[in-house]
Design an enzyme around this catalytic site. Structure first.
Site, mmCIF file in Angstrom:
data_model
loop_
_atom_site.group_PDB
_atom_site.id
_atom_site.type_symbol
_atom_site.label_atom_id
_atom_site.label_comp_id
_atom_site.label_asym_id
_atom_site.label_seq_id
_atom_site.Cartn_x
_atom_site.Cartn_y
_atom_site.Cartn_z
ATOM 1 N N ASP A 33 25.826 10.370 -24.420
ATOM 2 C CA ASP A 33 25.635 11.292 -25.493
ATOM 3 C C ASP A 33 25.463 12.847 -24.871
ATOM 4 O O ASP A 33 26.496 13.614 -25.484
ATOM 5 C CB ASP A 33 24.707 11.028 -26.373
ATOM 6 N N ASP A 63 20.779 2.951 -26.148
ATOM 7 C CA ASP A 63 19.891 4.236 -26.264
ATOM 8 C C ASP A 63 18.362 4.804 -25.876
ATOM 9 O O ASP A 63 17.883 3.182 -25.725
ATOM 10 C CB ASP A 63 19.754 5.053 -27.773
#
Length: 198
Positions: free
Chosen positions: A171, A157
């Site tokens: 995401d 991330d």
């Protein structure tokens, strides 16, 4: 002779068979057009999925090579930063103790999307499912191939808005696809292209 032909079902004239074929032709043509329409929608689904997956994969490769173990990069002041982290949980960092469960869920989502593709005739649904598929494949790739091990890999991330969880492009694709599916459901549009009113 005419009576015998009537009994065994032989047409009196050659023209009768041609009329039956002509009557069947429009139905066959409609079915072919419907199959072609489904083929185009499936192509859209996989094109969107491939684009979302490639974008996520390339972005993570760049982040791991250039940003990991380095100070965050400010994109919009301190409101948005690029900050590389490894996430064992679900989207936006939730459920870090359930990595394997989220891996199984991602794989199940992919299987469901492939099954839905067989009756897909709606362009908006093709886009929505393509986003879900690309996002799920992106994070599943991390789960399988990244440390600490297969099906337990931590997702990369790096998008870090101020006061919000760090996430990635996979995401984002999943969330956008989910929102689009909710909107389509509220409008009564099904994946097969039918519209219903409740």
């Amino acid at each position: 002779m005419a009576e015998a032909e009537r009994i065994i079902g032989t047409p009196d004239t050659p023209g009768d068979g041609g009329e039956e074929a002509a009557q069947a032709a429009p139905g066959a043509s409609g079915a072919e057009q419907r199959r072609a329409g489904r083929g185009r929608r499936i192509a859209v689904l996989f094109a969107v999925a491939a684009f979302a997956y490639a974008l996520d994969l390339v972005s993570k490769m760049i982040v791991v090579a250039k940003l990991e173990h380095h100070a965050p990069i400010e994109v919009v002041g301190d409101w948005l930063e690029f900050h590389a982290i490894r996430n064992p949980g679900a989207a936006f960092g939730f459920g870090g103790a359930f990595t394997i469960i989220f891996t199984v869920i991602a794989a199940a989502v992919i299987v469901v999307i492939f099954r839905l593709a067989r009756k897909l005739y709606s362009f908006p649904w093709a886009v929505a499912l393509g986003l879900l598929l690309g996002g799920a494949l992106g994070n599943l790739t991390d789960r399988i191939f990244r440390a600490p091990g297969i099906f337990e890999g931590q997702v990369v991330d790096f998008i870090a808005p101020k006061g919000f969880a760090v996430f990635n492009l996979a995401d984002s694709a999943i969330v956008c696809g989910g929102i689009l599916i909710v909107l389509l459901s509220f409008r009564g549009l099904d994946p097969d292209g039918t519209v219903h009113k409740d």
